[in-house]
Write an enzyme that holds these catalytic residues in place. Structure first.
Site, PDB file in Angstrom:
ATOM      1  N   ASP A 136      25.359   5.427 -11.277  1.00 45.72           N
ATOM      2  CA  ASP A 136      24.354   6.644 -11.463  1.00 45.72           C
ATOM      3  C   ASP A 136      23.602   6.311 -12.706  1.00 45.72           C
ATOM      4  O   ASP A 136      23.911   5.309 -13.487  1.00 45.72           O
ATOM      5  CB  ASP A 136      25.719   7.179 -11.938  1.00 45.72           C
ATOM      6  CG  ASP A 136      25.098   8.986 -12.006  1.00 45.72           C
ATOM      7  OD1 ASP A 136      24.675   8.719 -12.851  1.00 45.72           O
ATOM      8  OD2 ASP A 136      25.354   9.754 -11.192  1.00 45.72           O
ATOM      9  N   HIS A 187      13.538   9.530   4.263  1.00 48.46           N
ATOM     10  CA  HIS A 187      13.110  10.213   3.438  1.00 48.46           C
ATOM     11  C   HIS A 187      11.913  11.276   3.712  1.00 48.46           C
ATOM     12  O   HIS A 187      11.608  12.248   3.164  1.00 48.46           O
ATOM     13  CB  HIS A 187      13.212  10.040   2.038  1.00 48.46           C
ATOM     14  CG  HIS A 187      14.351   9.717   1.956  1.00 48.46           C
ATOM     15  ND1 HIS A 187      13.933   8.027   0.299  1.00 48.46           N
ATOM     16  CD2 HIS A 187      15.579   9.867   1.143  1.00 48.46           C
ATOM     17  CE1 HIS A 187      15.824   8.540   0.568  1.00 48.46           C
ATOM     18  NE2 HIS A 187      16.571   8.650   0.648  1.00 48.46           N
ATOM     19  N   ASN A 206      23.030  19.308   7.891  1.00 50.35           N
ATOM     20  CA  ASN A 206      23.342  17.478   7.270  1.00 50.35           C
ATOM     21  C   ASN A 206      24.531  16.634   7.450  1.00 50.35           C
ATOM     22  O   ASN A 206      25.503  17.051   6.800  1.00 50.35           O
ATOM     23  CB  ASN A 206      22.551  17.777   6.514  1.00 50.35           C
ATOM     24  CG  ASN A 206      22.145  15.650   5.499  1.00 50.35           C
ATOM     25  OD1 ASN A 206      22.815  15.002   6.477  1.00 50.35           O
ATOM     26  ND2 ASN A 206      21.582  15.590   4.489  1.00 50.35           N
ATOM     27  N   ARG A 216      21.803  -0.096  -3.600  1.00 53.21           N
ATOM     28  CA  ARG A 216      20.569  -1.100  -2.311  1.00 53.21           C
ATOM     29  C   ARG A 216      20.141  -1.800  -3.160  1.00 53.21           C
ATOM     30  O   ARG A 216      19.497  -1.642  -4.383  1.00 53.21           O
ATOM     31  CB  ARG A 216      20.633  -0.395  -1.189  1.00 53.21           C
ATOM     32  CG  ARG A 216      20.996   0.709  -0.166  1.00 53.21           C
ATOM     33  CD  ARG A 216      20.330   1.279   0.673  1.00 53.21           C
ATOM     34  NE  ARG A 216      20.506   1.955   0.862  1.00 53.21           N
ATOM     35  CZ  ARG A 216      20.457   3.925   1.215  1.00 53.21           C
ATOM     36  NH1 ARG A 216      19.575   3.647   1.010  1.00 53.21           N
ATOM     37  NH2 ARG A 216      21.274   4.515   2.333  1.00 53.21           N
ATOM     38  N   ARG A 226      19.546  17.785  10.573  1.00 58.51           N
ATOM     39  CA  ARG A 226      18.898  16.186   9.817  1.00 58.51           C
ATOM     40  C   ARG A 226      19.421  15.296  11.112  1.00 58.51           C
ATOM     41  O   ARG A 226      20.610  15.012  11.130  1.00 58.51           O
ATOM     42  CB  ARG A 226      19.312  16.036   8.153  1.00 58.51           C
ATOM     43  CG  ARG A 226      18.076  14.782   8.429  1.00 58.51           C
ATOM     44  CD  ARG A 226      19.006  14.438   6.662  1.00 58.51           C
ATOM     45  NE  ARG A 226      18.809  13.739   6.095  1.00 58.51           N
ATOM     46  CZ  ARG A 226      19.487  12.027   5.607  1.00 58.51           C
ATOM     47  NH1 ARG A 226      20.665  12.876   5.268  1.00 58.51           N
ATOM     48  NH2 ARG A 226      18.668  11.915   5.174  1.00 58.51           N
ATOM     49  N   GLU A 251      14.282  19.321   1.098  1.00 55.68           N
ATOM     50  CA  GLU A 251      15.102  19.152   2.772  1.00 55.68           C
ATOM     51  C   GLU A 251      15.531  19.983   3.835  1.00 55.68           C
ATOM     52  O   GLU A 251      15.332  20.120   4.723  1.00 55.68           O
ATOM     53  CB  GLU A 251      15.628  17.835   3.070  1.00 55.68           C
ATOM     54  CG  GLU A 251      14.944  16.667   1.962  1.00 55.68           C
ATOM     55  CD  GLU A 251      15.806  15.424   1.842  1.00 55.68           C
ATOM     56  OE1 GLU A 251      17.176  15.358   0.969  1.00 55.68           O
ATOM     57  OE2 GLU A 251      15.865  14.429   2.753  1.00 55.68           O
TER      58      GLU A 251
HETATM   59  P1  ADP Z   1      21.261  11.339  -3.003  1.00 48.64           P
HETATM   60  O1  ADP Z   1      20.897  12.484  -2.451  1.00 48.64           O
HETATM   61  O2  ADP Z   1      20.666  10.015  -2.616  1.00 48.64           O
HETATM   62  O3  ADP Z   1      22.243  10.538  -3.468  1.00 48.64           O
HETATM   63  P2  ADP Z   1      20.157  12.161  -5.277  1.00 48.64           P
HETATM   64  O4  ADP Z   1      18.604  12.945  -5.023  1.00 48.64           O
HETATM   65  O5  ADP Z   1      21.165  13.451  -5.484  1.00 48.64           O
HETATM   66  O6  ADP Z   1      21.083  10.723  -4.922  1.00 48.64           O
HETATM   67  O7  ADP Z   1      20.275  11.703  -6.705  1.00 48.64           O
HETATM   68  C1  ADP Z   1      21.145  11.215  -7.093  1.00 48.64           C
HETATM   69  C2  ADP Z   1      20.674  10.533  -8.768  1.00 48.64           C
HETATM   70  O8  ADP Z   1      20.227  10.932  -9.715  1.00 48.64           O
HETATM   71  C3  ADP Z   1      21.913   9.361  -9.327  1.00 48.64           C
HETATM   72  O9  ADP Z   1      21.581   8.351 -10.062  1.00 48.64           O
HETATM   73  C4  ADP Z   1      22.130  10.549 -10.598  1.00 48.64           C
HETATM   74  O10 ADP Z   1      22.481   9.752 -11.475  1.00 48.64           O
HETATM   75  C5  ADP Z   1      21.050  11.077 -10.700  1.00 48.64           C
HETATM   76  N1  ADP Z   1      20.502  12.308 -11.654  1.00 48.64           N
HETATM   77  C6  ADP Z   1      21.154  13.589 -11.122  1.00 48.64           C
HETATM   78  N2  ADP Z   1      21.662  14.268 -12.189  1.00 48.64           N
HETATM   79  C7  ADP Z   1      20.037  13.637 -13.002  1.00 48.64           C
HETATM   80  C8  ADP Z   1      20.148  14.456 -14.196  1.00 48.64           C
HETATM   81  N3  ADP Z   1      20.664  15.490 -15.303  1.00 48.64           N
HETATM   82  N4  ADP Z   1      20.069  13.423 -15.493  1.00 48.64           N
HETATM   83  C9  ADP Z   1      19.379  12.078 -14.328  1.00 48.64           C
HETATM   84  N5  ADP Z   1      19.873  11.978 -13.433  1.00 48.64           N
HETATM   85  C10 ADP Z   1      20.460  12.197 -12.730  1.00 48.64           C
END
Ligand code: ADP
Length: 390
Positions: free
Chosen positions: A278, A177, A7, A236, A88, A378
């Protein structure tokens, strides 16, 4: 057979090496800050993370480093062991309705879609070219985020904008996605033992989208021409009234690109809360009573529920709701609140099961709709496609 799943972003390159068809992960890693003198090469071998900081000027160097790393850490003895590479690619447009073996013509066709995905496709192509140079005799496959959604019907994918925009420029909903939505809906079908299910997948990560999947085919999804449409995300906005752009352009003298950056990078959780993109920060602050973090959270829950309601109606029924990705897999509170928001559908969570980690059915026995958590993968979907097409 060893297959690499790649990716490539504009300054990053994520990789995972699989032994197929067993789907065993041999190693994974990430090159970050490509183009900088202090780039980082991370590789995880046998559960142990190794990191080195060094200059990595372009994707070609990053690819060489990854391949050298595989040998250096004794994951492979020679590059001949790599039998295929899957890439990807974010936007496949209407041209790619399936994954394809990459040829020069395929690359040209992907480049021709750059206008539709200026933030993503050029970086994906850079990754492809770098691998083709270093591994010229190895089959390379492009796996698109959009192909799973190519089964949407016109009424779902067309915008009610001037028809010529579609004819001239391909302006329509493509959705993203796709590999994730496909992976988790296939897995949900396996778990529930039926292929004719109506499923709504909530892929909730920093980027987030919802898909309506009927009998393993995507019939609608929340992201659109670009990943900006749909529910609010980490940064977003998701759907807004497009006329807002005109108002803010006038009030603040901003050009269109800056406004789009506001919607892509400074909205969602971050824009509303003023704290963070986050979800952990949003939830923590909400629990401390922070007003705008609470609002950011509530807006997202409401919009997710809106989509679930709409897809339930569109599919004329619903068998399962599946949560996946960073938030969907790890934030029980989000699952509780989404399910509460759609409780009119007769869906009920088992709160104890909801606290479990990993793959689980988390609805009660008497829930009219099953609710599942399924960790997405993925990378393995990409490796499967390479294996299938090799
Ligand atoms: P992307 O692939 O779009 O970057 P992810 O699928 O990795 O995103 O998701 C990131 C999000 O998941 C963040 O908002 C993060 O806060 C949330 N996240 C990751 N681990 C945890 C957790 N243990 N508890 C709550 N939220 C989490």
């Amino acid at each position: 057979m060893k297959i690499l799943s790649i990716n490539a972003g504009s300054s990053s390159l994520k990789f995972q090496l699989f032994n197929m068809p067993e789907e065993k992960v041999l190693c994974s890693g990430l090159v970050e800050r490509i183009g900088e003198l202090k780039a980082v090469f991370n590789i995880k071998v046998n559960g142990e993370k190794k990191s080195q900081v060094q200059s990595i000027l372009d994707h070609r160097e990053a690819v060489s480093l990854v391949l050298e790393g595989l040998i250096k850490y004794n994951i492979i003895e020679s590059l001949d062991e790599i039998n295929g590479v899957g890439h990807r690619v974010v936007q496949g447009g209407e041209r790619f309705k399936e994954s394809v073996v990459i040829t020069e013509e395929v690359i040209e066709d992907i480049v021709a879609l750059n206008d539709l995905a200026p933030l993503h496709n050029p970086a994906n192509v850079t990754g492809i070219r770098a691998f083709m140079k270093v591994l010229p005799n190895v089959v390379q496959v492009a796996v698109f985020d959009t192909t799973f959604h190519s089964t949407m019907k016109e009424d779902a994918y067309m915008y009610a904008t001037p028809y010529e925009w579609y004819e001239k420029y391909g302006i329509r909903k493509y959705g993203f996605h796709g590999t994730s939505h496909q992976f988790v809906s296939q897995r949900a079908s396996e778990i529930l033992g039926r292929n004719d299910l109506k499923i709504i997948v909530c892929h909730l990560g920093n980027g987030a989208s919802i898909a309506a999947v009927d009998s393993l085919k995507s019939v609608d999804t929340s992201m659109g021409l670009t990943p900006l449409e749909g529910i609010p995300m980490g940064t977003r906005s998701g759907n807004i009234d497009p006329a807002i752009l005109g108002v803010i352009a006038e009030k603040e003298g901003k050009n269109l690109q800056t406004l789009l950056d506001d919607l892509n990078k400074r909205s969602g959780y971050l824009g509303v809360s003023g704290i963070s993109n986050d979800s952990r920060d949003i939830v923590d602050n909400m629990l401390l009573g922070h007003k705008r973090a609470t609002l950011a959270y509530k807006i997202q829950i409401k919009r997710i529920a809106d989509y679930i309601g709409s897809y339930y109606v569109y599919m004329k029924g619903l068998d399962a709701i599946v949560f996946t990705a960073g938030i969907g897999e790890n934030a029980p509170i989000v699952r509780t609140d989404v399910i509460e928001a759609v409780s009119v559908l007769g869906v009920k969570l088992d709160e104890e099961k909801n606290e479990l980690r990993g793959e689980n059915i988390i609805s009660t026995e008497d829930s009219k709709v099953k609710v599942l958590v399924i960790p997405t993968d993925e990378e393995v979907m990409i490796a499967r496609e390479v294996f299938r097409l090799k």
